[in-house]
Design a protein around this motif. Sequence first.
Motif: not given
Length: 304
Positions: A3, A85, A87-94, A96, A100
Motif C-alpha cells: 500500500d 489496483s 495489478k495488486t488484485l491479479w499479481v497478488k505478490g507474484q 509480474s 500482464k
Amino acid sequence: MLDIYKCLGKKTNSKGSMTAMTVFFPLDTARLRLQVDEKRKSKTTPAVLLEIIKEEGLLAPYRGWFPVISSLCCSNFVYFYTFNSLKTLWVKGQHSTTGKDLVLGVVAGVVNVLLTTPLWVVNTRLKLQGAKFRNEDIVPTNYKGIIDAFHQIIRDEGASALWNGTFPSLLLVFNPAIQFMFYEGFKRKLLKKQTQLTSLDAFVMGAVAKAVATTLTYPLQTVQSILRFGRHRLNPENRTLGSLKNVLYLLRERVRRFGLMGLYKGLEAKLLQTVLTAALMFLVYEKLTAATFRVMGLKHSRTH
C-alpha cells in the motif's frame, strides 16, 4: 508495504509527468497547431514556435497550460490508480510479466479514456483559443475558462460533444500500454544484472518505449486532435463521437488532401515532446521513489 509503494508510485508518477509536461509544453503547442491547422505552411517545430511567438506573443506557446495540467493530474490519477489496483488484485505478490503489464495497461487506459475525455476536449479547445489559424474553415471560440467551456459546448453542441474523439482515444490506449510494457520489460532485465537503475537507464528506457508507441499510433492522434477540437466547417458527422467510419473518413481525407505525410504533420514535435516527457517522467519517478524510501528507512522493492 504494498500500500505504501502504490501511494508513492502514484504521487511520483504525477510529479514526474507534470514536471515534464510543463518543461516541454511549447513542443505540444507546435504539434497541435500542425495537426489541426492543415494549411499552415511552416513544417518544422522551430519555425512553428517562432511564428506563434511573433504573431501571438512570447507566452503564446504556454497558452492553455493550466487546463492541460489539470487534465493531466486527473488522467494520471485515474490511470495509475486503476493500473496499480488491478495489478495488486491479479499479481497478488507474484512476479509480474510483460503480458500482464500489457493487459493491465489496456484496461486502465480504457477506464481513463471514458472518464477523462471531456477534460481533454475542453483543454484542446482552450489551448487553441486565440490562435492565428491559416485555415479559414475553423470556427473561433470565446470561452472564459474551463467551466464556461463546458457550459458552451453542452449548450451549443450537446453533451455528447464532450466525448468527441472517444473512439480513436480508445484505440490509443495501446500507446501507454506499449510504453509501459517495453519499460517494465527493460527494467526487469536490467534489475537482474544490477541492484538499481541509473538516471541514464531510466531516461533511455523511457525514451525508447515512448518513441515506439508514438510512431505507431500518431495518425490516430492526429484524428483525435481534429475531433476533440471540433471547430472545422466540415460534414457534421465528423464532429461526433468519432466512430470507426468517421475515423477512417478523416484519415482518407487527410491523405487525399496532403498525401501520406499529412498523417504525420507535427510528428517531429510530438516525438520530441513525448519522448523527452516520458524519459523525464520515468527518471523523476524512479529518483523520487528511491529517495522517499531512503528517507522512510524502507527497502525499495525491485520487482513491484
